[in-house]
Design a protein around this motif. Structure first.
Motif, PDB file in Angstrom:
ATOM      1  N   GLN A 134       1.148  -1.625  -0.071  1.00  0.00           N
ATOM      2  CA  GLN A 134       0.006   0.105   0.232  1.00  0.00           C
ATOM      3  C   GLN A 134       1.218   1.150  -0.116  1.00  0.00           C
ATOM      4  O   GLN A 134       0.349   2.549  -0.273  1.00  0.00           O
ATOM      5  CB  GLN A 134      -0.534   0.006   1.531  1.00  0.00           C
ATOM      6  N   ILE A 135       1.767   0.795   0.586  1.00  0.00           N
ATOM      7  CA  ILE A 135       3.145   2.157   0.171  1.00  0.00           C
ATOM      8  C   ILE A 135       4.779   1.754  -0.177  1.00  0.00           C
ATOM      9  O   ILE A 135       4.787   0.421  -0.566  1.00  0.00           O
ATOM     10  CB  ILE A 135       3.421   2.723   1.370  1.00  0.00           C
ATOM     11  N   GLY A 136       5.091   2.775  -0.310  1.00  0.00           N
ATOM     12  CA  GLY A 136       6.532   2.096  -1.555  1.00  0.00           C
ATOM     13  C   GLY A 136       7.715   1.700  -0.011  1.00  0.00           C
ATOM     14  O   GLY A 136       7.593   2.827   1.412  1.00  0.00           O
ATOM     15  N   VAL A 137       9.297   1.683  -0.575  1.00  0.00           N
ATOM     16  CA  VAL A 137       9.771   1.825   0.194  1.00  0.00           C
ATOM     17  C   VAL A 137      10.260   3.720   1.040  1.00  0.00           C
ATOM     18  O   VAL A 137      10.107   3.200   2.167  1.00  0.00           O
ATOM     19  CB  VAL A 137      11.372   1.191  -0.330  1.00  0.00           C
ATOM     20  N   GLN A 138      10.387   4.060  -0.254  1.00  0.00           N
ATOM     21  CA  GLN A 138      10.638   5.823   0.380  1.00  0.00           C
ATOM     22  C   GLN A 138      10.070   6.576   1.385  1.00  0.00           C
ATOM     23  O   GLN A 138       9.464   7.025   2.568  1.00  0.00           O
ATOM     24  CB  GLN A 138      10.529   6.939  -0.890  1.00  0.00           C
ATOM     25  N   THR A 139       8.418   6.099   0.968  1.00  0.00           N
ATOM     26  CA  THR A 139       7.185   6.176   2.552  1.00  0.00           C
ATOM     27  C   THR A 139       7.046   5.458   3.327  1.00  0.00           C
ATOM     28  O   THR A 139       7.054   6.193   5.218  1.00  0.00           O
ATOM     29  CB  THR A 139       6.023   6.126   1.262  1.00  0.00           C
ATOM     30  N   LYS A 140       7.621   4.583   3.387  1.00  0.00           N
ATOM     31  CA  LYS A 140       8.186   3.099   4.580  1.00  0.00           C
ATOM     32  C   LYS A 140       8.621   4.071   5.383  1.00  0.00           C
ATOM     33  O   LYS A 140       9.273   4.959   7.349  1.00  0.00           O
ATOM     34  CB  LYS A 140       8.049   2.375   4.484  1.00  0.00           C
ATOM     35  N   LYS A 141      10.159   4.591   5.059  1.00  0.00           N
ATOM     36  CA  LYS A 141      11.346   5.307   5.320  1.00  0.00           C
ATOM     37  C   LYS A 141      11.100   6.745   5.925  1.00  0.00           C
ATOM     38  O   LYS A 141      10.683   7.063   6.828  1.00  0.00           O
ATOM     39  CB  LYS A 141      12.118   5.430   4.306  1.00  0.00           C
ATOM     40  N   ASN A 142       9.994   7.460   5.244  1.00  0.00           N
ATOM     41  CA  ASN A 142       9.324   8.936   5.772  1.00  0.00           C
ATOM     42  C   ASN A 142       8.607   8.334   6.821  1.00  0.00           C
ATOM     43  O   ASN A 142       8.891   9.116   8.414  1.00  0.00           O
ATOM     44  CB  ASN A 142       8.619   9.444   4.370  1.00  0.00           C
ATOM     45  N   HIS A 143       7.762   7.476   7.219  1.00  0.00           N
ATOM     46  CA  HIS A 143       6.987   6.936   8.550  1.00  0.00           C
ATOM     47  C   HIS A 143       7.774   7.052   9.502  1.00  0.00           C
ATOM     48  O   HIS A 143       7.281   7.119  10.719  1.00  0.00           O
ATOM     49  CB  HIS A 143       5.470   6.478   7.257  1.00  0.00           C
ATOM     50  N   GLN A 144       8.279   5.431   9.281  1.00  0.00           N
ATOM     51  CA  GLN A 144       9.776   5.547   9.852  1.00  0.00           C
ATOM     52  C   GLN A 144      10.110   6.391  10.769  1.00  0.00           C
ATOM     53  O   GLN A 144      10.202   6.576  12.398  1.00  0.00           O
ATOM     54  CB  GLN A 144      10.378   4.327   9.775  1.00  0.00           C
ATOM     55  N   SER A 145      10.273   7.438  10.224  1.00  0.00           N
ATOM     56  CA  SER A 145      11.362   8.382  10.471  1.00  0.00           C
ATOM     57  C   SER A 145      10.322   9.522  11.191  1.00  0.00           C
ATOM     58  O   SER A 145      10.638   9.798  12.263  1.00  0.00           O
ATOM     59  CB  SER A 145      11.736   9.539   9.029  1.00  0.00           C
ATOM     60  N   THR A 146       9.281   9.662  10.582  1.00  0.00           N
ATOM     61  CA  THR A 146       8.369  10.336  12.116  1.00  0.00           C
ATOM     62  C   THR A 146       8.135   9.390  13.294  1.00  0.00           C
ATOM     63  O   THR A 146       7.713  10.445  14.034  1.00  0.00           O
ATOM     64  CB  THR A 146       6.813  10.687  11.002  1.00  0.00           C
ATOM     65  N   LEU A 147       7.941   8.591  12.888  1.00  0.00           N
ATOM     66  CA  LEU A 147       7.799   7.600  13.679  1.00  0.00           C
ATOM     67  C   LEU A 147       8.734   7.857  15.048  1.00  0.00           C
ATOM     68  O   LEU A 147       8.389   7.281  16.000  1.00  0.00           O
ATOM     69  CB  LEU A 147       7.569   6.456  13.947  1.00  0.00           C
ATOM     70  N   ASN A 148       9.668   7.748  14.383  1.00  0.00           N
ATOM     71  CA  ASN A 148      11.240   7.591  15.624  1.00  0.00           C
ATOM     72  C   ASN A 148      11.022   9.358  16.415  1.00  0.00           C
ATOM     73  O   ASN A 148      11.273   8.764  17.789  1.00  0.00           O
ATOM     74  CB  ASN A 148      12.730   7.578  14.809  1.00  0.00           C
ATOM     75  N   LYS A 149      10.797  10.367  15.642  1.00  0.00           N
ATOM     76  CA  LYS A 149      10.640  11.713  16.057  1.00  0.00           C
ATOM     77  C   LYS A 149       9.362  11.962  17.095  1.00  0.00           C
ATOM     78  O   LYS A 149      10.148  12.361  18.456  1.00  0.00           O
ATOM     79  CB  LYS A 149      10.367  12.478  14.995  1.00  0.00           C
ATOM     80  N   LEU A 150       8.348  11.437  17.017  1.00  0.00           N
ATOM     81  CA  LEU A 150       7.562  11.146  17.730  1.00  0.00           C
ATOM     82  C   LEU A 150       7.539  10.086  18.994  1.00  0.00           C
ATOM     83  O   LEU A 150       7.399  10.604  20.174  1.00  0.00           O
ATOM     84  CB  LEU A 150       5.945  10.680  17.037  1.00  0.00           C
ATOM     85  N   SER A 151       8.207   9.107  18.735  1.00  0.00           N
ATOM     86  CA  SER A 151       8.568   8.268  20.006  1.00  0.00           C
ATOM     87  C   SER A 151       9.654   8.742  20.883  1.00  0.00           C
ATOM     88  O   SER A 151      10.186   8.664  22.200  1.00  0.00           O
ATOM     89  CB  SER A 151       9.563   6.408  20.007  1.00  0.00           C
ATOM     90  N   GLU A 152      10.477   9.166  20.243  1.00  0.00           N
ATOM     91  CA  GLU A 152      11.219  10.605  20.870  1.00  0.00           C
ATOM     92  C   GLU A 152      11.087  11.581  21.889  1.00  0.00           C
ATOM     93  O   GLU A 152      11.872  12.012  23.498  1.00  0.00           O
ATOM     94  CB  GLU A 152      12.746  10.729  20.321  1.00  0.00           C
ATOM     95  N   PHE A 153       9.753  11.934  21.297  1.00  0.00           N
ATOM     96  CA  PHE A 153       9.495  13.333  21.982  1.00  0.00           C
ATOM     97  C   PHE A 153       8.155  12.219  23.079  1.00  0.00           C
ATOM     98  O   PHE A 153       8.305  13.129  24.574  1.00  0.00           O
ATOM     99  CB  PHE A 153       8.193  13.894  20.916  1.00  0.00           C
TER     100      PHE A 153
END
Length: 407
Positions: A134-153
């Protein structure tokens, strides 16, 4: 193992596996959380599999299978989230000095979705959406990056916590902690909202107040190539002084300039798309879930750039190699812009509108769902006019006082 004891009650939870049920071919085994309440064990299936040789039974955790393991972070976050959920139940009963029985624990765990951890939910859905294509490799990386920032917050975030105020604080933290620009903050918030909407669609209770936080989409200046820059790329293409990889990448880039194809579609472009009317008819990869086709006429220039006469149009290197090649090509062609396939797509959009003024056809060719998205190319040409007048004015001023107005 995490263990709690009070008032003659004891709780513990640990990651375990069933060593007797290891897949002999893959070495994978199912992961469980073993909860013990007053000496009564309760196995909690995780729905995850991991190689037995990369599980630390002593520490109760999984280990990376290789350096920069692509799945390790996702799996680790899911496990940590489930452990947090179970310990949250332990904490509630401990603070309220209530008796927790195995039966009550199972009931609490089942109903925990009312206060489920959004971090774990987003992590699971990113992996699932990628596996379901449903999402490609780059979108997965982008969403994972957002998740990493959110979990750090914030490491643990219940759904009900995410409201307008929470998103305001998260946006402010991104700006102060990482000095993120408005465009980056907008993308992060948009990613979070995407998974809140998914949760809402699955019947998970979310705080609808999050929708009150409105952050405007950044109206950055679109980068595209002018005629003379495209000409320089063609001269370079025909010069026979490019290494094969650079030549392949430039061929595909120029093809995008004359068709508007995204890189995801260029990789899939094939003669099976081409009709007898010399039109490409296909479903774009980015919007494949809608199954809506686009039809793009093949110009003579675009057709001449196709590398192969059967099957796929192009043979291309990896994304990283292409990005490096595009940087090299910009230097070789003396272009002072960062070349990307987005630039090629914007080049098509801006030139098509400049020549035709047909915004409706452009919308159909580029596969935009909303006309507002295509309207940016109208705005670009309005900016061209203003830039032209500014340049004319600057040229006028350079000739002062020869062209000075008198009287």
């Amino acid at each position: 193992m995490l263990q709690h004891c009070f008032n003659m009650q004891s709780y513990s939870v640990k990651l375990v596996v069933n060593k007797d049920r290891v897949n002999k071919k893959t070495g994978l085994c199912s992961l469980y959380l073993k909860v013990i309440i007053n000496r009564k064990p309760i196995p909690i299936p995780m729905g995850l599999k991991w190689p037995l040789s990369f599980i630390s039974m002593e520490k109760g955790c999984i280990l990376p299978r290789e350096k920069k393991d692509p799945d390790f972070r996702d799996y680790e976050m899911i496990i940590i989230s489930e452990l947090s959920k179970i310990n949250e139940i332990f904490k509630i009963y401990r603070l309220q000095d209530k008796l927790l029985t195995p039966e009550l624990f199972k009931k609490e765990l089942k109903s925990f979705s009312r206060r489920k951890n959004f971090i774990a939910f987003m992590s699971q859905r990113i992996t699932e959406r990628y596996n379901l294509k449903q999402i490609g490799v780059q979108t997965k990386k982008n969403h994972q990056s957002t998740l990493n920032k959110l979990s750090e917050f914030k490491e643990y975030i219940a759904f009900h916590e995410i409201d307008k105020r929470f998103l305001e604080k998260f946006a402010g933290w991104l700006k102060t902690e990482y000095e993120n620009e408005d465009a980056t903050v907008w993308t992060r918030i948009k990613d979070v909202n995407t998974y809140l909407e998914i949760a809402e669609g699955e019947g998970i209770g979310v705080n609808s107040d999050y929708k009150k936080y409105q952050i405007s989409s950044p109206k950055g200046r679109i980068i595209y190539l002018e005629d003379e820059e495209i000409d320089r790329l063609f001269v370079l293409f025909n010069s026979r002084r490019l290494v094969p990889t650079h030549h392949q990448v430039l061929r595909a880039f120029l093809f995008s300039c004359f068709t508007s194809l995204r890189i995801s579609d260029i990789r899939l472009a094939q003669w099976g798309w081409v009709t007898i009317n010399k039109e490409m008819q296909f479903v774009p990869y980015k919007t494949r879930s809608t199954k809506k086709e686009v039809i793009i006429p093949l110009s003579r220039v675009a057709e001449s750039l196709i590398e192969k006469k059967t099957g796929f149009f192009f043979s291309l290197p990896t994304d990283q190699e292409m990005n490096r090649s595009l940087k090299d090509l910009a230097v070789l062609a003396d272009i002072k812009k960062d070349l990307t396939f987005h630039v090629a797509r914007h080049t098509f959009g801006s030139h098509y509108y400049r020549e035709t003024k047909d915004i409706i056809s452009l919308q159909k060719i580029m596969g935009h769902y909303k006309l507002d998205t295509t309207m940016i190319y109208v705005h670009i040409n309005e900016q061209d006019k203003r830039d032209g007048i500014k340049k004319l004015d600057e040229a006028f001023m350079r000739h002062m006082p020869v062209r000075r107005l008198v009287g």
